[in-house]
Design a protein around this motif. Sequence first.
Motif, PDB file in Angstrom:
ATOM      1  N   ILE A 123       0.843  -1.198   0.000  1.00  0.00           N
ATOM      2  CA  ILE A 123       0.000   0.000   0.000  1.00  0.00           C
ATOM      3  C   ILE A 123       0.877   1.246   0.000  1.00  0.00           C
ATOM      4  CG2 ILE A 123      -1.947  -1.115   1.164  1.00  0.00           C
ATOM      5  CD1 ILE A 123      -1.097   0.335   3.741  1.00  0.00           C
ATOM      6  N   ARG A 124       0.263   2.352  -0.347  1.00  0.00           N
ATOM      7  CA  ARG A 124       0.882   3.672  -0.220  1.00  0.00           C
ATOM      8  C   ARG A 124       0.021   4.451   0.754  1.00  0.00           C
ATOM      9  NH1 ARG A 124       2.081   8.527  -4.594  1.00  0.00           N
ATOM     10  NH2 ARG A 124       1.580  10.163  -3.113  1.00  0.00           N
ATOM     11  N   ALA A 125       0.629   4.894   1.842  1.00  0.00           N
ATOM     12  CA  ALA A 125      -0.059   5.710   2.834  1.00  0.00           C
ATOM     13  C   ALA A 125       0.389   7.157   2.660  1.00  0.00           C
ATOM     14  CB  ALA A 125       0.248   5.222   4.242  1.00  0.00           C
ATOM     15  N   ASP A 126      -0.557   8.063   2.584  1.00  0.00           N
ATOM     16  CA  ASP A 126      -0.289   9.496   2.455  1.00  0.00           C
ATOM     17  C   ASP A 126      -0.854  10.190   3.680  1.00  0.00           C
ATOM     18  OD1 ASP A 126       0.228  10.404  -0.771  1.00  0.00           O
ATOM     19  OD2 ASP A 126      -0.463   8.371  -0.383  1.00  0.00           O
ATOM     20  N   GLY A 127      -0.063  11.062   4.291  1.00  0.00           N
ATOM     21  CA  GLY A 127      -0.532  11.810   5.439  1.00  0.00           C
ATOM     22  C   GLY A 127       0.510  12.807   5.895  1.00  0.00           C
ATOM     23  N   VAL A 128       0.179  13.516   6.952  1.00  0.00           N
ATOM     24  CA  VAL A 128       1.085  14.528   7.514  1.00  0.00           C
ATOM     25  C   VAL A 128       1.995  13.837   8.520  1.00  0.00           C
ATOM     26  CG1 VAL A 128       1.227  16.666   8.827  1.00  0.00           C
ATOM     27  CG2 VAL A 128      -0.620  16.343   7.158  1.00  0.00           C
ATOM     28  N   LEU A 129       3.291  13.966   8.315  1.00  0.00           N
ATOM     29  CA  LEU A 129       4.286  13.306   9.158  1.00  0.00           C
ATOM     30  C   LEU A 129       4.450  14.030  10.492  1.00  0.00           C
ATOM     31  CD1 LEU A 129       6.529  11.103   9.340  1.00  0.00           C
ATOM     32  CD2 LEU A 129       8.095  12.834   8.433  1.00  0.00           C
ATOM     33  N   GLU A 130       4.469  13.247  11.570  1.00  0.00           N
ATOM     34  CA  GLU A 130       4.803  13.749  12.908  1.00  0.00           C
ATOM     35  C   GLU A 130       5.880  12.838  13.479  1.00  0.00           C
ATOM     36  OE1 GLU A 130       1.364  13.691  15.422  1.00  0.00           O
ATOM     37  OE2 GLU A 130       0.436  15.398  14.437  1.00  0.00           O
ATOM     38  N   HIS A 131       6.821  13.426  14.216  1.00  0.00           N
ATOM     39  CA  HIS A 131       7.850  12.610  14.874  1.00  0.00           C
ATOM     40  C   HIS A 131       7.988  13.025  16.329  1.00  0.00           C
ATOM     41  CE1 HIS A 131      10.426  16.112  14.117  1.00  0.00           C
ATOM     42  NE2 HIS A 131      11.297  15.586  14.955  1.00  0.00           N
ATOM     43  N   GLY A 132       8.518  12.107  17.127  1.00  0.00           N
ATOM     44  CA  GLY A 132       8.665  12.337  18.557  1.00  0.00           C
ATOM     45  C   GLY A 132       7.677  11.482  19.326  1.00  0.00           C
ATOM     46  N   SER A 133       8.009  11.195  20.558  1.00  0.00           N
ATOM     47  CA  SER A 133       7.172  10.327  21.378  1.00  0.00           C
ATOM     48  C   SER A 133       5.806  10.960  21.612  1.00  0.00           C
ATOM     49  CB  SER A 133       7.868  10.063  22.712  1.00  0.00           C
ATOM     50  OG  SER A 133       7.114   9.151  23.466  1.00  0.00           O
ATOM     51  N   TRP A 134       4.739  10.170  21.416  1.00  0.00           N
ATOM     52  CA  TRP A 134       3.377  10.630  21.626  1.00  0.00           C
ATOM     53  C   TRP A 134       2.541   9.452  22.092  1.00  0.00           C
ATOM     54  CZ3 TRP A 134      -1.429   9.611  19.194  1.00  0.00           C
ATOM     55  CH2 TRP A 134      -2.457  10.488  19.554  1.00  0.00           C
ATOM     56  N   THR A 135       1.716   9.661  23.085  1.00  0.00           N
ATOM     57  CA  THR A 135       0.840   8.616  23.607  1.00  0.00           C
ATOM     58  C   THR A 135      -0.589   8.896  23.160  1.00  0.00           C
ATOM     59  OG1 THR A 135       2.265   8.369  25.549  1.00  0.00           O
ATOM     60  CG2 THR A 135       0.044   7.436  25.692  1.00  0.00           C
ATOM     61  N   ASP A 136      -1.179   7.931  22.481  1.00  0.00           N
ATOM     62  CA  ASP A 136      -2.557   8.038  22.021  1.00  0.00           C
ATOM     63  C   ASP A 136      -3.465   8.011  23.244  1.00  0.00           C
ATOM     64  OD1 ASP A 136      -5.229   7.335  21.184  1.00  0.00           O
ATOM     65  OD2 ASP A 136      -4.381   6.688  19.267  1.00  0.00           O
ATOM     66  N   PRO A 137      -4.265   9.052  23.482  1.00  0.00           N
ATOM     67  CA  PRO A 137      -5.099   9.092  24.692  1.00  0.00           C
ATOM     68  C   PRO A 137      -6.184   8.020  24.713  1.00  0.00           C
ATOM     69  CG  PRO A 137      -5.541  10.998  23.299  1.00  0.00           C
ATOM     70  CD  PRO A 137      -4.394  10.268  22.682  1.00  0.00           C
ATOM     71  N   GLU A 138      -6.634   7.547  23.537  1.00  0.00           N
ATOM     72  CA  GLU A 138      -7.676   6.518  23.492  1.00  0.00           C
ATOM     73  C   GLU A 138      -7.142   5.124  23.777  1.00  0.00           C
ATOM     74  OE1 GLU A 138     -10.468   6.345  20.242  1.00  0.00           O
ATOM     75  OE2 GLU A 138     -10.354   8.516  19.981  1.00  0.00           O
ATOM     76  N   THR A 139      -5.990   4.799  23.196  1.00  0.00           N
ATOM     77  CA  THR A 139      -5.471   3.431  23.291  1.00  0.00           C
ATOM     78  C   THR A 139      -4.334   3.274  24.279  1.00  0.00           C
ATOM     79  OG1 THR A 139      -3.850   3.775  21.526  1.00  0.00           O
ATOM     80  CG2 THR A 139      -6.052   3.028  20.861  1.00  0.00           C
ATOM     81  N   GLY A 140      -3.635   4.369  24.588  1.00  0.00           N
ATOM     82  CA  GLY A 140      -2.462   4.292  25.440  1.00  0.00           C
ATOM     83  C   GLY A 140      -1.207   3.874  24.693  1.00  0.00           C
ATOM     84  N   PHE A 141      -1.311   3.628  23.369  1.00  0.00           N
ATOM     85  CA  PHE A 141      -0.141   3.241  22.584  1.00  0.00           C
ATOM     86  C   PHE A 141       0.818   4.416  22.450  1.00  0.00           C
ATOM     87  CE2 PHE A 141      -2.959   0.019  20.311  1.00  0.00           C
ATOM     88  CZ  PHE A 141      -2.529  -1.012  21.133  1.00  0.00           C
ATOM     89  N   VAL A 142       2.085   4.117  22.539  1.00  0.00           N
ATOM     90  CA  VAL A 142       3.125   5.127  22.368  1.00  0.00           C
ATOM     91  C   VAL A 142       3.732   4.946  20.987  1.00  0.00           C
ATOM     92  CG1 VAL A 142       5.333   5.986  23.228  1.00  0.00           C
ATOM     93  CG2 VAL A 142       3.623   5.124  24.834  1.00  0.00           C
TER      94      VAL A 142
END
Length: 155
Positions: A123-142
Amino acid sequence: MDRVTKPGAIPRRALLGAAAAAPLLLSARLASAAEPLGFDELYKKFGVLGLEFSDKVKAFSGRSVAVRGFMAPPLKAEASFFVLTRIPMALCPFCSSDADWPDDILVVYLSARQTFVQHNATIRADGVLEHGSWTDPETGFVSQLRLRDASFRTV
């Protein structure tokens, strides 16, 4: 009755056709505006010192990028995100161990629901790139790398 067009003037029919095609041309241009980014361009490798984001990731952060890879099996069918991997994976990369963040995955947060594809389809995924540690508030995934407002298509 014959219409006479002034020399150098564009006929009305041609203008209407161009106006109708403009949104399609604009959307194609925006889709191709995504900067290509490969898995081998995500990090600088430092051996025992760990990983550091590449200069390209730092430069492209906040910009639209396109990354080719494979969709890891989602944790649940109604998820609005998935993990993009360098190679096909039969298991979710979060589920295999508590190892450090791998250097060959990134999380893709979809802007709209899409039907997930088989783990071995490129697949080809297109989106806005973000970098750096971030914790998803819904899932808790880092995550360390993410695509936001993303979409994907098979290639």
